[in-house]
Write a protein that holds these residues in place. Structure first.
Motif, PDB file in Angstrom:
ATOM      1  N   VAL A  32       0.842  -1.205   0.000  1.00  0.00           N
ATOM      2  CA  VAL A  32       0.000   0.000   0.000  1.00  0.00           C
ATOM      3  C   VAL A  32       0.872   1.248   0.000  1.00  0.00           C
ATOM      4  O   VAL A  32       0.671   2.182  -0.786  1.00  0.00           O
ATOM      5  CB  VAL A  32      -0.943  -0.007   1.218  1.00  0.00           C
ATOM      6  CG1 VAL A  32      -1.699   1.322   1.301  1.00  0.00           C
ATOM      7  CG2 VAL A  32      -1.916  -1.163   1.136  1.00  0.00           C
ATOM      8  N   PHE A  33       1.878   1.255   0.894  1.00  0.00           N
ATOM      9  CA  PHE A  33       2.778   2.411   0.971  1.00  0.00           C
ATOM     10  C   PHE A  33       4.206   1.888   1.081  1.00  0.00           C
ATOM     11  O   PHE A  33       4.691   1.601   2.172  1.00  0.00           O
ATOM     12  CB  PHE A  33       2.441   3.294   2.166  1.00  0.00           C
ATOM     13  CG  PHE A  33       3.113   4.646   2.108  1.00  0.00           C
ATOM     14  CD1 PHE A  33       2.510   5.715   1.472  1.00  0.00           C
ATOM     15  CD2 PHE A  33       4.366   4.842   2.690  1.00  0.00           C
ATOM     16  CE1 PHE A  33       3.126   6.955   1.419  1.00  0.00           C
ATOM     17  CE2 PHE A  33       4.991   6.076   2.632  1.00  0.00           C
ATOM     18  CZ  PHE A  33       4.361   7.136   1.992  1.00  0.00           C
ATOM     19  N   PRO A  34       4.905   1.746  -0.051  1.00  0.00           N
ATOM     20  CA  PRO A  34       6.281   1.233  -0.007  1.00  0.00           C
ATOM     21  C   PRO A  34       7.270   2.301   0.451  1.00  0.00           C
ATOM     22  O   PRO A  34       7.152   3.476   0.104  1.00  0.00           O
ATOM     23  CB  PRO A  34       6.547   0.827  -1.456  1.00  0.00           C
ATOM     24  CG  PRO A  34       5.653   1.710  -2.266  1.00  0.00           C
ATOM     25  CD  PRO A  34       4.431   1.961  -1.425  1.00  0.00           C
ATOM     26  N   VAL A  35       8.235   1.878   1.239  1.00  0.00           N
ATOM     27  CA  VAL A  35       9.302   2.753   1.720  1.00  0.00           C
ATOM     28  C   VAL A  35      10.622   2.069   1.395  1.00  0.00           C
ATOM     29  O   VAL A  35      10.872   0.954   1.861  1.00  0.00           O
ATOM     30  CB  VAL A  35       9.194   3.010   3.235  1.00  0.00           C
ATOM     31  CG1 VAL A  35      10.419   3.774   3.738  1.00  0.00           C
ATOM     32  CG2 VAL A  35       7.921   3.779   3.566  1.00  0.00           C
ATOM     33  N   ALA A  36      11.443   2.701   0.586  1.00  0.00           N
ATOM     34  CA  ALA A  36      12.725   2.121   0.176  1.00  0.00           C
ATOM     35  C   ALA A  36      13.841   2.645   1.070  1.00  0.00           C
ATOM     36  O   ALA A  36      14.031   3.854   1.201  1.00  0.00           O
ATOM     37  CB  ALA A  36      13.014   2.460  -1.286  1.00  0.00           C
TER      38      ALA A  36
END
Length: 353
Positions: A185-189
């Motif tokens: 839903v909300f990717p954080v790299a």
């Protein structure tokens, strides 16, 4: 000239009051923390992606602390550290007698995290048989313990993390696409440490403070050549590797000076004329040297990936990115019956799986 150990607070830990133990002020880190600030107040599922040792759990805790669920449980589970036959029980719990060895009722992590946050690390290692059950609890917020027909309702926010390429696992049919989309839903790299070299002095200073205090061994100065070596090294193990090497340096320190703990064979120990000029050059040199040392063996306990602290697939990806190929063995063209180079044997494999 030596670097003073007493770095001003505003250079030491930007945002420490809001992001405990997240050290640095590089553009890559600032962009990451901006994402954290945006998603934390919501109830959305977060997928933290990044290499091993980049600090994914710290980011998960920061999201929890900045959310309305702060003060409620923060429960974590490393999916890769639990035997596959016990993982379902760890997640959902079990009733007494549900299976051999189940001598008492067990509460699973989803129940423990009710009203709070559940952090599932290495979510890419969840077996295919469990993925539908995880999808159901994410969508419906309900599940059954092993050995029970009673449905339990929970209110849990999920933060997942992985160092694997889940999209590629979906293509390979090893990970359910519907579960991937629900997690993503909300990717954080997470940026690797080599992409935020500006943060290395502050990180070194922080870990020196931690270990010198813990060991009762004061460190007054970090010599310029030591810090230069830290800045040039490509850190394949990221922040975790940096932390371990600083601990080693504090142990080895004499006269309150921090020595350079990098191996003598490191191509970037001290910057000299002709030394690698960029992080890319340094990384390429380190990988090539390690491959040469192990006879170009990539996988296995004694392979280059293990020595560099990387997964085999990660090392292969970096080799392709850096244009590293195993050199062909010397071949006498006369033995091939031709003076042309068009019939050389194919490149041999570069290591076991």
């Amino acid at each position: 000239m030596a670097t003073s150990f007493n770095i001003p607070p505003n250079e030491r830990d930007v945002g420490a009051r809001r992001f405990e133990q997240i050290i640095g002020n590089s553009p890559a880190l600032e962009a990451l923390l901006e994402k954290v600030n945006r998603v934390a107040p919501t109830q959305s599922t977060v997928l933290i992606e990044g290499e091993t040792g980049t600090g994914k759990e710290l980011i998960a805790r920061a999201i929890h602390k900045l959310s309305p669920r702060y003060g409620r449980p923060f429960i974590k589970l490393n999916c890769a550290a639990i035997p596959l036959d016990l993982l379902e029980s760890e997640l959902f719990g079990h009733e007494k007698g549900a299976f051999t060895g189940a001598i008492a009722q067990k509460i699973g992590r989803f129940e423990l995290a009710d009203t709070g946050t559940l952090f599932l690390d290495e979510v890419g290692d969840i077996p295919a048989s469990l993925q539908p059950k995880l999808l159901r609890v994410l969508q419906e917020q309900e599940f059954e313990r092993l050995g029970s027909g009673r449905t339990h309702q929970v209110n849990v926010r999920l933060i997942a993390a992985t160092n694997r390429d889940l999209a590629e696992l979906v293509v390979q049919k090893q990970f359910r696409s519907d579960l991937y989309y629900r997690l993503n839903v909300f990717p954080v790299a997470m940026p690797p440490l080599r992409d935020r070299p500006e943060d290395i002095p502050a990180l070194v200073t922080h870990f020196v403070e931690v270990f010198s205090r813990r060991m009762g061994k004061p460190i007054d100065e970090i010599p310029e050549e030591t810090m230069a070596a830290f800045k040039l090294y490509p850190w394949p193990g990221n922040i975790r590797e940096l932390q371990n090497l600083v601990e080693r340096a504090v142990i080895l320190a004499n006269d309150r000076l921090l020595p350079n703990p990098l191996p003598v064979s490191s191509p970037v120990q001290v910057p000299t004329v002709g030394a690698p000029r960029t992080l890319r050059d340094s990384e390429r040199t380190l990988i090539l040297q390690t491959l040469d040392e192990v006879g170009w063996l990539i996988g296995g306990r004694n392979g280059a990936a293990a020595k560099l602290g990387l997964k085999r697939t990660t090392l292969i990806h970096r080799m392709k990115k850096l244009g590293i190929e195993r050199p062909l063995p010397h071949v006498d063209r006369r033995e091939l019956g031709t003076e042309s180079g068009t019939h050389l044997p194919q490149q041999p494999p570069i290591g076991p799986a």
